[in-house]
Enzyme design. Structure first.
Site, short mmCIF file in Angstrom:
data_model
loop_
_atom_site.label_atom_id
_atom_site.label_comp_id
_atom_site.label_asym_id
_atom_site.label_seq_id
_atom_site.Cartn_x
_atom_site.Cartn_y
_atom_site.Cartn_z
N GLU A 33 0.89 -1.16 0.09
CA GLU A 33 -0.09 -0.15 0.08
C GLU A 33 1.02 1.33 -0.02
OE1 GLU A 33 -4.18 -0.01 2.17
OE2 GLU A 33 -3.10 1.69 3.12
N HIS B 163 -14.62 2.01 18.15
CA HIS B 163 -13.51 1.76 18.24
C HIS B 163 -12.89 1.56 19.80
CE1 HIS B 163 -8.94 2.68 17.92
NE2 HIS B 163 -8.93 2.47 16.71
C1 UD1 Z 1 -4.02 3.42 15.05
C2 UD1 Z 1 -3.28 3.87 14.09
C3 UD1 Z 1 -4.01 4.50 12.61
C4 UD1 Z 1 -5.28 3.48 12.11
C5 UD1 Z 1 -5.80 3.00 13.35
C6 UD1 Z 1 -6.81 1.83 12.88
C7 UD1 Z 1 -1.14 5.10 14.31
C8 UD1 Z 1 -0.48 6.26 15.14
N1 UD1 Z 1 -2.36 4.95 14.31
O1 UD1 Z 1 -4.67 4.36 15.42
O2 UD1 Z 1 -3.35 4.86 11.62
O3 UD1 Z 1 -6.12 4.05 11.37
O4 UD1 Z 1 -5.10 2.36 14.29
O5 UD1 Z 1 -7.66 1.53 13.94
O6 UD1 Z 1 -0.51 4.02 14.24
N2 UD1 Z 1 -7.11 0.31 22.02
C9 UD1 Z 1 -7.48 -0.99 22.72
N3 UD1 Z 1 -7.58 -1.96 22.12
C10 UD1 Z 1 -7.28 -2.14 20.89
C11 UD1 Z 1 -6.97 -1.06 20.16
C12 UD1 Z 1 -6.85 0.12 20.72
O7 UD1 Z 1 -7.98 -0.89 24.03
O8 UD1 Z 1 -7.58 -3.40 20.45
C13 UD1 Z 1 -7.18 1.51 22.72
C14 UD1 Z 1 -5.99 1.64 23.69
O9 UD1 Z 1 -6.28 2.35 24.89
C15 UD1 Z 1 -4.93 2.51 22.74
C16 UD1 Z 1 -5.90 3.32 21.83
O10 UD1 Z 1 -7.14 2.62 21.87
O11 UD1 Z 1 -3.98 3.04 23.56
C17 UD1 Z 1 -5.23 4.12 20.85
O12 UD1 Z 1 -4.77 3.00 20.28
P1 UD1 Z 1 -3.57 3.39 18.90
O13 UD1 Z 1 -3.14 2.12 18.09
O14 UD1 Z 1 -2.54 4.02 19.40
O15 UD1 Z 1 -4.37 4.60 17.99
P2 UD1 Z 1 -5.76 4.24 16.92
O16 UD1 Z 1 -6.18 5.35 17.01
O17 UD1 Z 1 -6.17 2.79 17.21
N1 UDP Z 2 -13.46 -3.10 10.56
C1 UDP Z 2 -13.75 -4.26 11.22
N2 UDP Z 2 -14.71 -4.21 12.30
C2 UDP Z 2 -15.17 -3.05 12.68
C3 UDP Z 2 -14.81 -1.71 11.93
C4 UDP Z 2 -13.90 -2.02 10.77
O1 UDP Z 2 -13.38 -5.48 10.98
O2 UDP Z 2 -15.90 -3.00 13.66
C5 UDP Z 2 -12.47 -3.10 9.33
C6 UDP Z 2 -13.10 -2.41 8.01
O3 UDP Z 2 -13.65 -3.39 7.29
C7 UDP Z 2 -11.71 -2.17 7.39
C8 UDP Z 2 -10.94 -1.95 8.64
O4 UDP Z 2 -11.37 -2.55 9.80
O5 UDP Z 2 -11.11 -3.24 6.62
C9 UDP Z 2 -10.65 -0.38 8.97
O6 UDP Z 2 -9.81 -0.20 9.96
P1 UDP Z 2 -9.90 0.94 10.92
O7 UDP Z 2 -11.04 1.99 10.39
O8 UDP Z 2 -9.80 0.95 12.32
O9 UDP Z 2 -8.51 1.63 10.24
P2 UDP Z 2 -8.05 2.62 9.10
O10 UDP Z 2 -8.58 1.97 7.74
O11 UDP Z 2 -8.61 3.96 9.14
O12 UDP Z 2 -6.67 2.70 9.24
#
Ligand code: UD1
Ligand code: UDP
Length: 368
Positions: free
Chosen positions: A121, A241
């Site tokens: 990507e 999320h």
């Molecule tokens: C991250 C990525 C973003 C991507 C997104 C997809 C970076 C900086 N950000 O952002 O590019 O679009 O993931 O969703 O790399 N948490 C949980 N359990 C989980 C996941 C997240 O508890 O399974 C909570 C935690 O408190 C964590 C917070 O979410 O600290 C933020 O997670 P983080 O990966 O830092 O940022 P995202 O906003 O998820």
């Molecule tokens: N997705 C999922 N479960 C959910 C919401 C999203 O499996 O409850 C999938 C969605 O189909 C897509 C991906 O997660 O493939 C998108 O992830 P996210 O929006 O967290 O991250 P981004 O694409 O913005 O980095």
């Protein structure tokens, strides 16, 4: 024959969804490749959900996630912890995906150890380093360090050429996310939440971008609620999320409105099938912008810009920003104007034919 040793590194839900098809492809060619999977655990539950669905068991798990993690935490933890893994495995190539901080830090580590990097990507751009933040920086930085560029589209290839990346190292493959989508959407799928929404126009909502945390997210949710209150034939499902800041904003704005259900994150098979059965999607996600055109589902993208202009050109995506009045206006229009809705709801596949992983594996076999 000596096998090519490839390590795939990923850590968040979207990376996992788009890397697991490639893991599967490389593992199916076990006479050519030795495939090592290293997850950083930047996400925990949301990553594990995907690994379970695709039946991928990591060889290494850096387990870095902590509540409220900062960009410093993620960058430093990945960089320090992956060093030993890379030194002990010494792969012929490391593959990272997209634009997360996992991808940036893993690429930096591989670069420090002079291990060639393949960027899956590659070449997406907004050219605004603060939007999306920090992803635009991450993807540009990974592209600086990479040897092979797996560009999903002709547009992303052109972006790389504009930066003088070597033409012979850029490969247009399609997006591996579409490979995943090919395996998940099923006829006859059912789910209790869909039964609840039967007979209504169903919206699917997601939101998580760092730059939208706080007031922009409150505005998005307020606009959605206002429009839905004016349209009694609508229901919404919002698989939220796990970020606690997202949860706080959503509950503050949306609690007490019983036609909108906030539920836990859906497994990807469920999410894709919910998408396929929804009327409209409201999101700030990146991956969903790629999946929706294939399914012919209109998306209101609650961001000011996008690195995925192909979906806008195809007519499925509309950028609506994060101002309450604009989201309210555009969302209402699509509900009240049938022609406007229908002009957005036709399927196209600007992100590929679902065979991107095969093309990437072919390139690696040839190059290495
Ligand atoms: C991250 C990525 C973003 C991507 C997104 C997809 C970076 C900086 N950000 O952002 O590019 O679009 O993931 O969703 O790399 N948490 C949980 N359990 C989980 C996941 C997240 O508890 O399974 C909570 C935690 O408190 C964590 C917070 O979410 O600290 C933020 O997670 P983080 O990966 O830092 O940022 P995202 O906003 O998820
Ligand atoms: N997705 C999922 N479960 C959910 C919401 C999203 O499996 O409850 C999938 C969605 O189909 C897509 C991906 O997660 O493939 C998108 O992830 P996210 O929006 O967290 O991250 P981004 O694409 O913005 O980095």
């Amino acid at each position: 024959m000596c096998k090519i040793k490839i390590m795939l590194v990923f850590g968040t839900r979207p990376e996992a969804i788009k890397m697991c098809p490639l893991v599967k492809e490389l593992k199916s060619r076990s006479d050519e490749f030795e495939t090592i999977v290293c997850v950083t655990g930047q996400h925990r539950e949301m990553l594990d959900q995907v690994l379970r669905v695709f039946n991928v068991v990591p060889d290494h798990d850096l387990s870095i996630m902590r509540p409220g993690q900062t960009l410093f935490d993620v960058t430093c933890d990945v960089l320090l912890k992956i060093k030993d893994v890379l030194e002990s495995e010494r792969p012929d190539g490391v593959l990272v995906h997209g634009d997360t901080t996992t991808s940036f830090a893993a690429a930096l580590a591989a670069f420090y150890l002079q291990i060639p990097i393949g960027h899956v990507e590659a070449g997406l751009r907004t050219r605004d380093l603060y939007s999306p933040w920090p992803e635009e920086f991450n993807r540009q930085a990974v592209d600086v360090a990479s040897r092979w560029y797996f560009a999903p589209t002709e547009t992303s290839r052109q972006n790389l050429l504009d930066e003088a990346k070597p033409v012979e190292h850029i490969f247009v493959t399609g997006n591996t996310g579409i490979d995943a989508l090919r395996t998940t959407v099923r006829d006859g799928y059912s789910h209790p939440e869909l039964d609840w929404a039967a007979g209504s126009r169903l919206f699917l909502i997601t939101a998580h971008r760092r730059e939208n945390l706080g007031e922009p997210m409150h505005r998005m949710f307020r606009a959605i609620r206002r429009v839905m209150e004016e349209h009694p034939d609508t229901k919404a499902i919002y698989p939220i999320h796990m970020n606690p800041l997202v949860r706080k904003a959503a509950h503050e704005e949306l609690d007490g409105f019983d036609r909108l259900r906030i539920i836990e994150p859906l497994e990807v098979v469920d999410f894709h099938n919910f998408m396929a059965r929804s009327h409209l999607i409201l999101t700030d996600s990146g991956g969903i912008q790629e999946e929706a055109p294939s399914l012919g589902k209109p998306v209101l993208v609650m961001r000011d810009n996008t690195e995925r202009p192909e979906g806008v050109a195809a007519g499925t995506l509309r950028l609506v920003g994060t101002e309450e009045t604009t989201i309210y206006r555009e969302f209402s229009l699509l509900l009240d104007d049938r022609t406007a809705y229908e002009s957005m709801s036709h399927a196209s596949n600007p992100y590929g034919d679902g065979h991107a992983s095969e093309r990437i594996a072919d390139v690696l076999a040839k190059e290495l």
